[in-house]
Design a protein around this motif. Structure first.
Motif, mmCIF file in Angstrom:
data_model
loop_
_atom_site.group_PDB
_atom_site.id
_atom_site.type_symbol
_atom_site.label_atom_id
_atom_site.label_comp_id
_atom_site.label_asym_id
_atom_site.label_seq_id
_atom_site.Cartn_x
_atom_site.Cartn_y
_atom_site.Cartn_z
ATOM 1 N N ILE A 173 -62.027 12.165 -42.085
ATOM 2 C CA ILE A 173 -61.636 13.811 -42.790
ATOM 3 C C ILE A 173 -61.218 13.349 -44.254
ATOM 4 O O ILE A 173 -60.849 12.051 -44.302
ATOM 5 C CB ILE A 173 -60.730 14.275 -41.922
ATOM 6 N N PRO A 174 -61.258 14.332 -45.047
ATOM 7 C CA PRO A 174 -61.014 13.853 -46.489
ATOM 8 C C PRO A 174 -59.472 13.589 -46.758
ATOM 9 O O PRO A 174 -59.005 12.600 -47.695
ATOM 10 C CB PRO A 174 -61.400 15.021 -47.230
ATOM 11 N N SER A 175 -58.831 14.044 -45.880
ATOM 12 C CA SER A 175 -57.164 14.282 -46.475
ATOM 13 C C SER A 175 -56.355 14.395 -45.113
ATOM 14 O O SER A 175 -57.037 15.251 -44.135
ATOM 15 C CB SER A 175 -56.907 14.597 -47.523
ATOM 16 N N ILE A 176 -55.297 14.159 -45.228
ATOM 17 C CA ILE A 176 -53.917 14.616 -44.028
ATOM 18 C C ILE A 176 -53.410 15.889 -44.782
ATOM 19 O O ILE A 176 -52.875 15.580 -45.862
ATOM 20 C CB ILE A 176 -53.008 13.743 -43.868
ATOM 21 N N PRO A 177 -53.376 17.210 -44.186
ATOM 22 C CA PRO A 177 -52.686 18.244 -44.643
ATOM 23 C C PRO A 177 -51.110 17.696 -45.080
ATOM 24 O O PRO A 177 -50.251 16.916 -44.315
ATOM 25 C CB PRO A 177 -52.540 19.097 -43.445
ATOM 26 N N ASP A 178 -50.504 18.247 -45.882
ATOM 27 C CA ASP A 178 -49.057 17.871 -46.543
ATOM 28 C C ASP A 178 -48.177 18.213 -45.283
ATOM 29 O O ASP A 178 -47.037 17.390 -45.081
ATOM 30 C CB ASP A 178 -48.614 18.472 -47.637
ATOM 31 N N ASP A 179 -48.307 19.290 -44.600
ATOM 32 C CA ASP A 179 -47.229 19.742 -43.609
ATOM 33 C C ASP A 179 -47.446 18.645 -42.407
ATOM 34 O O ASP A 179 -46.515 18.425 -41.703
ATOM 35 C CB ASP A 179 -47.397 21.231 -43.170
ATOM 36 N N LYS A 180 -48.520 17.885 -42.011
ATOM 37 C CA LYS A 180 -48.752 16.736 -41.242
ATOM 38 C C LYS A 180 -48.006 15.302 -41.646
ATOM 39 O O LYS A 180 -48.009 14.763 -40.857
ATOM 40 C CB LYS A 180 -50.284 16.855 -40.833
ATOM 41 N N MET A 181 -47.999 15.165 -42.842
ATOM 42 C CA MET A 181 -47.396 13.859 -43.321
ATOM 43 C C MET A 181 -46.025 13.984 -43.416
ATOM 44 O O MET A 181 -45.293 14.086 -44.384
ATOM 45 C CB MET A 181 -48.005 13.647 -44.716
ATOM 46 N N THR A 182 -45.405 13.865 -42.195
ATOM 47 C CA THR A 182 -43.848 13.879 -42.255
ATOM 48 C C THR A 182 -43.281 12.345 -41.874
ATOM 49 O O THR A 182 -42.270 12.467 -41.466
ATOM 50 C CB THR A 182 -43.441 14.742 -40.957
ATOM 51 N N THR A 183 -44.114 11.358 -41.511
ATOM 52 C CA THR A 183 -43.619 10.180 -41.410
ATOM 53 C C THR A 183 -42.488 9.515 -42.340
ATOM 54 O O THR A 183 -42.775 9.823 -43.585
ATOM 55 C CB THR A 183 -44.717 8.969 -41.116
ATOM 56 N N LYS A 184 -41.637 8.942 -41.893
ATOM 57 C CA LYS A 184 -40.439 8.427 -42.679
ATOM 58 C C LYS A 184 -40.512 6.703 -42.804
ATOM 59 O O LYS A 184 -39.841 6.093 -43.467
ATOM 60 C CB LYS A 184 -39.228 8.811 -42.147
ATOM 61 N N ASN A 185 -41.520 6.205 -41.721
ATOM 62 C CA ASN A 185 -41.580 4.749 -41.673
ATOM 63 C C ASN A 185 -43.016 4.338 -42.009
ATOM 64 O O ASN A 185 -43.449 3.253 -41.632
ATOM 65 C CB ASN A 185 -41.219 4.266 -40.450
ATOM 66 N N GLY A 186 -43.867 5.012 -42.546
ATOM 67 C CA GLY A 186 -45.318 4.781 -42.937
ATOM 68 C C GLY A 186 -46.085 4.625 -41.789
ATOM 69 O O GLY A 186 -47.194 4.075 -41.878
ATOM 70 N N GLY A 187 -45.687 5.549 -40.762
ATOM 71 C CA GLY A 187 -46.671 5.720 -39.824
ATOM 72 C C GLY A 187 -46.605 4.453 -38.804
ATOM 73 O O GLY A 187 -47.608 4.474 -37.853
ATOM 74 N N VAL A 188 -45.531 3.718 -38.942
ATOM 75 C CA VAL A 188 -45.657 2.323 -37.931
ATOM 76 C C VAL A 188 -45.214 2.963 -36.499
ATOM 77 O O VAL A 188 -45.797 2.340 -35.528
ATOM 78 C CB VAL A 188 -44.635 1.560 -38.545
ATOM 79 N N SER A 189 -44.383 3.967 -36.298
ATOM 80 C CA SER A 189 -43.978 4.312 -35.015
ATOM 81 C C SER A 189 -43.580 5.937 -34.902
ATOM 82 O O SER A 189 -43.561 6.309 -36.095
ATOM 83 C CB SER A 189 -42.900 3.543 -34.478
ATOM 84 N N VAL A 190 -43.391 6.346 -34.061
ATOM 85 C CA VAL A 190 -43.139 7.681 -33.840
ATOM 86 C C VAL A 190 -42.387 8.003 -32.787
ATOM 87 O O VAL A 190 -42.225 7.240 -31.864
ATOM 88 C CB VAL A 190 -44.699 8.360 -33.337
ATOM 89 N N LYS A 191 -41.407 9.105 -32.942
ATOM 90 C CA LYS A 191 -40.481 9.326 -31.627
ATOM 91 C C LYS A 191 -40.943 10.175 -30.796
ATOM 92 O O LYS A 191 -41.939 11.248 -31.295
ATOM 93 C CB LYS A 191 -39.148 9.925 -32.571
ATOM 94 N N ILE A 192 -40.790 10.382 -29.562
ATOM 95 C CA ILE A 192 -41.408 11.138 -28.868
ATOM 96 C C ILE A 192 -40.238 12.094 -28.245
ATOM 97 O O ILE A 192 -39.234 11.718 -27.662
ATOM 98 C CB ILE A 192 -41.933 10.311 -27.501
ATOM 99 N N ARG A 193 -40.643 13.358 -28.327
ATOM 100 C CA ARG A 193 -39.850 14.368 -28.145
ATOM 101 C C ARG A 193 -40.034 15.000 -26.818
ATOM 102 O O ARG A 193 -41.199 15.181 -26.420
ATOM 103 C CB ARG A 193 -39.793 15.733 -29.068
ATOM 104 N N GLY A 194 -39.180 15.553 -25.993
ATOM 105 C CA GLY A 194 -39.211 16.227 -24.718
ATOM 106 C C GLY A 194 -38.544 15.506 -23.842
ATOM 107 O O GLY A 194 -37.898 14.461 -23.698
#
Length: 135
Positions: free
Chosen positions: A82-103
């Motif tokens: 896709i051409p780009s990632i929407p700004d509201d989806k770009m919330t990574t604080k570590n360059g996208g290396v890892s993600v926290k799991i909620r729930g």
């Protein structure tokens, strides 16, 4: 186009522990590992090049693919550029290396690993009955 899951980065800093159909992301990994579900049942993820890195808007599916890659169940996946990632989806604080799991299925600490021998009948992924944590 095909990429290794490990070549794709998370756009968000956290993800929900289940999909919109209420199936847990770990449960889907279990089903694929034990053969009751096909990896091909997971819809293709979308990726966009940001600088020199590929990011996805489909962070839960990427988590599943990365977990399967770690367990030797997946090497490459088909992706849709896709051409780009929407700004509201770009919330990574570590360059996208890892993600926290909620729930309630997981805590935010890293999952514990459990190794099985090749002749094991166990799933490659599961939950501790004591604390409902991923192991």
């Amino acid at each position: 186009m095909r990429l290794r899951p490990s070549e794709i980065f998370y756009s968000q800093d956290s993800i929900c522990s289940s999909f919109s159909n209420s199936e847990g992301i770990g449960i889907l990994v279990n089903k694929i590992c034990n053969g009751s579900e096909s990896i091909h049942s997971i819809p293709t993820i979308s990726v966009a090049k940001v600088g020199s890195k590929w990011y996805t808007t489909d962070n839960r599916r990427l988590w599943v693919f990365k977990t399967l890659e770690e367990r030797g169940k997946c090497s490459y996946i088909d992706v849709k550029e896709i051409p780009s990632i929407p700004d509201d989806k770009m919330t990574t604080k570590n360059g996208g290396v890892s993600v926290k799991i909620r729930g309630n299925e997981y805590s935010n600490r890293p999952p514990r690993r459990r190794r099985y021998s090749d002749d094991s009948d166990y799933d490659c992924f599961g939950y501790d009955s004591d604390d409902n944590d991923l192991w």
